[in-house]
Design a protein around this motif. Structure first.
Motif, mmCIF file in Angstrom:
data_model
loop_
_atom_site.group_PDB
_atom_site.id
_atom_site.type_symbol
_atom_site.label_atom_id
_atom_site.label_comp_id
_atom_site.label_asym_id
_atom_site.label_seq_id
_atom_site.Cartn_x
_atom_site.Cartn_y
_atom_site.Cartn_z
ATOM 1 N N SER A 255 -14.255 17.617 -20.683
ATOM 2 C CA SER A 255 -13.693 16.566 -21.545
ATOM 3 C C SER A 255 -13.539 15.251 -20.790
ATOM 4 C CB SER A 255 -12.336 17.005 -22.104
ATOM 5 O OG SER A 255 -12.472 18.129 -22.938
ATOM 6 N N LEU A 256 -13.120 15.330 -19.517
ATOM 7 C CA LEU A 256 -12.986 14.127 -18.698
ATOM 8 C C LEU A 256 -14.337 13.439 -18.526
ATOM 9 C CD1 LEU A 256 -10.568 15.495 -15.932
ATOM 10 C CD2 LEU A 256 -10.018 13.744 -17.629
ATOM 11 N N LEU A 257 -15.380 14.227 -18.360
ATOM 12 C CA LEU A 257 -16.723 13.648 -18.239
ATOM 13 C C LEU A 257 -17.140 12.947 -19.529
ATOM 14 C CD1 LEU A 257 -18.607 16.484 -16.307
ATOM 15 C CD2 LEU A 257 -18.216 14.164 -15.483
ATOM 16 N N ARG A 258 -16.847 13.570 -20.664
ATOM 17 C CA ARG A 258 -17.234 12.973 -21.954
ATOM 18 C C ARG A 258 -16.425 11.713 -22.238
ATOM 19 N NH1 ARG A 258 -17.538 18.469 -23.368
ATOM 20 N NH2 ARG A 258 -15.477 18.403 -24.339
ATOM 21 N N GLU A 259 -15.165 11.694 -21.804
ATOM 22 C CA GLU A 259 -14.350 10.489 -21.988
ATOM 23 C C GLU A 259 -14.932 9.306 -21.221
ATOM 24 O OE1 GLU A 259 -10.349 11.319 -20.837
ATOM 25 O OE2 GLU A 259 -10.075 12.903 -22.326
ATOM 26 N N THR A 260 -15.526 9.593 -20.077
ATOM 27 C CA THR A 260 -16.084 8.534 -19.236
ATOM 28 C C THR A 260 -17.467 8.080 -19.704
ATOM 29 O OG1 THR A 260 -14.845 9.254 -17.294
ATOM 30 C CG2 THR A 260 -16.825 7.951 -16.883
ATOM 31 N N PHE A 261 -18.309 9.043 -20.091
ATOM 32 C CA PHE A 261 -19.700 8.705 -20.407
ATOM 33 C C PHE A 261 -20.025 8.695 -21.905
ATOM 34 C CE2 PHE A 261 -20.004 10.104 -15.987
ATOM 35 C CZ PHE A 261 -20.813 9.118 -15.443
ATOM 36 N N GLY A 262 -19.125 9.198 -22.734
ATOM 37 C CA GLY A 262 -19.354 9.182 -24.171
ATOM 38 C C GLY A 262 -20.613 9.919 -24.576
ATOM 39 N N ASP A 263 -21.412 9.288 -25.451
ATOM 40 C CA ASP A 263 -22.618 9.931 -25.983
ATOM 41 C C ASP A 263 -23.740 10.041 -24.958
ATOM 42 O OD1 ASP A 263 -21.330 10.147 -28.397
ATOM 43 O OD2 ASP A 263 -22.240 8.323 -29.252
ATOM 44 N N GLN A 264 -23.572 9.384 -23.815
ATOM 45 C CA GLN A 264 -24.619 9.413 -22.796
ATOM 46 C C GLN A 264 -24.714 10.755 -22.088
ATOM 47 O OE1 GLN A 264 -23.129 5.769 -20.602
ATOM 48 N NE2 GLN A 264 -25.332 5.444 -20.403
ATOM 49 N N ILE A 265 -23.661 11.555 -22.165
ATOM 50 C CA ILE A 265 -23.623 12.778 -21.368
ATOM 51 C C ILE A 265 -23.657 14.032 -22.236
ATOM 52 C CG2 ILE A 265 -21.091 13.045 -21.276
ATOM 53 C CD1 ILE A 265 -21.480 13.754 -18.257
ATOM 54 N N GLU A 266 -24.353 15.031 -21.714
ATOM 55 C CA GLU A 266 -24.367 16.368 -22.309
ATOM 56 C C GLU A 266 -23.724 17.307 -21.304
ATOM 57 O OE1 GLU A 266 -27.632 19.843 -23.346
ATOM 58 O OE2 GLU A 266 -28.254 17.736 -23.435
ATOM 59 N N THR A 267 -22.645 17.980 -21.706
ATOM 60 C CA THR A 267 -21.923 18.847 -20.776
ATOM 61 C C THR A 267 -22.174 20.320 -21.062
ATOM 62 O OG1 THR A 267 -19.920 18.808 -22.126
ATOM 63 C CG2 THR A 267 -20.114 17.138 -20.397
ATOM 64 N N GLU A 268 -21.976 21.119 -20.043
ATOM 65 C CA GLU A 268 -22.214 22.558 -20.136
ATOM 66 C C GLU A 268 -21.215 23.255 -19.219
ATOM 67 O OE1 GLU A 268 -26.071 25.542 -19.409
ATOM 68 O OE2 GLU A 268 -26.093 23.459 -18.702
ATOM 69 N N ILE A 269 -20.581 24.304 -19.718
ATOM 70 C CA ILE A 269 -19.647 25.100 -18.913
ATOM 71 C C ILE A 269 -20.274 26.459 -18.660
ATOM 72 C CG2 ILE A 269 -17.356 26.136 -18.788
ATOM 73 C CD1 ILE A 269 -16.407 23.974 -20.762
ATOM 74 N N LEU A 270 -20.389 26.819 -17.389
ATOM 75 C CA LEU A 270 -21.006 28.088 -17.021
ATOM 76 C C LEU A 270 -19.954 29.054 -16.479
ATOM 77 C CD1 LEU A 270 -24.127 26.733 -15.095
ATOM 78 C CD2 LEU A 270 -23.909 27.215 -17.534
ATOM 79 N N THR A 271 -20.120 30.316 -16.790
ATOM 80 C CA THR A 271 -19.211 31.352 -16.286
ATOM 81 C C THR A 271 -19.863 32.082 -15.120
ATOM 82 O OG1 THR A 271 -20.051 32.934 -17.914
ATOM 83 C CG2 THR A 271 -18.075 31.700 -18.498
#
Length: 285
Positions: A255-271
């Motif tokens: 969420s912190l990454l998306r707040e900074t980069f907005g629509d420019q970033i695609e995030t992924e959480i790996l287990t």
């Protein structure tokens, strides 16, 4: 005393002290300079007086709490032996998964690029930076740490393993804010344990591994927040970010990454292999 007798004594002694009995095998293999299979095929071999005394000293030291890796001064990571000391964290299997994820996603997102500028923030013993360089010699890899003592360990590992990595002492991205240098790939396994949780860790961790490499402020997010705030100044327009995180921190860091980069970033959480959140990937395009 022969090998089998030494192992029986040490395993029983360590078990009584609440330590992992298998540590006896790791310590004896180190003293004999042998693989486990080689040692187990020579169970009747009689130890020299010097070997027996060293083994006894090592076992008692571990029983008192010193991690095996700090006794042998080595730990394997990604199939390679790395030197470790109390100045750096002991490499964990979860960080191997971080390295693998980075290599896979670089191949996916930069298939046309060979030479990439990569930085490992909070490099410690240098395991991430060195492994990335050895796996991809075409990368330009930099490792940064605030502690000169850690940089010394990383330099020695790079020398032994033959990795051409640039090492810099500094606080997170500070050296690059001055030089205005940017990177295609930014990787970090920062301190992420909340201050209040340190006392819940096993004594073998909190009493021996460097606290500066464990504690991530009151909430555990101190270093993620500082790095993410600065990312736009050090990441190329098209870049990849990879963080190792605590088991319950993935959603917040993403969420912190998306707040900074907005629509420019695609995030992924790996287990990880145990199904716990361990890696956050961000791809900016």
């Amino acid at each position: 005393m022969n090998v089998i007798g030494a192992l029986k004594w040490a395993s029983s002694f360590l078990d009584e002290k609440g330590r992992e009995p298998n540590a006896a095998e790791w310590l004896l293999c180190h003293i004999l300079g042998a693989r486990r299979s080689e040692m187990l095929s020579s169970l009747e071999r009689v130890l020299t007086e010097e070997e027996e005394q060293q083994f006894s000293d090592y076992v008692k030291k571990h029983a008192e709490g010193t991690p095996v890796q700090y006794i042998t001064k080595t730990e394997e990571f990604y199939g390679r032996p790395f030197t470790v000391s109390p100045e750096v964290l002991i490499p964990r299997p979860e960080t191997e998964e971080l390295v693998l994820a980075v290599l896979e996603r670089i191949q996916k997102h930069f298939p046309e690029r060979d030479e990439l500028n990569v930085v490992d923030i909070g490099t410690g013993s240098g395991i991430i930076a060195i492994t990335l360089k050895l796996e991809r010699p075409d990368f330009n890899v930099t490792g940064v740490d605030i502690a000169e003592e850690s940089i010394q360990v990383a330099r020695e590992n790079a020398r032994i393993l033959g990795a051409d990595v640039r090492w810099m002492q500094g606080d997170l991205f500070q050296p690059f804010l001055v030089s205005r240098e940017r990177f295609d790939v930014i990787v970090s396994n920062p301190p992420y344990i909340p201050e209040a949780d340190i006392q819940t860790l096993s004594s073998i961790v909190k009493d021996y591994e460097p606290i500066r490499a464990l504690v991530g402020g009151a909430d555990g997010y101190q270093f993620y927040k500082k790095m993410i705030d600065t990312l736009p100044d050090v990441l190329e327009e098209r870049g990849l970010i990879a963080f190792e995180v605590g088991y319950d921190q993935g959603i917040t860091v993403a969420s912190l990454l998306r707040e900074t980069f907005g629509d420019q970033i695609e995030t992924e959480i790996l287990t990880d292999i145990n199904g716990k959140e361990r890696i956050v990937i961000g791809v900016v395009d």
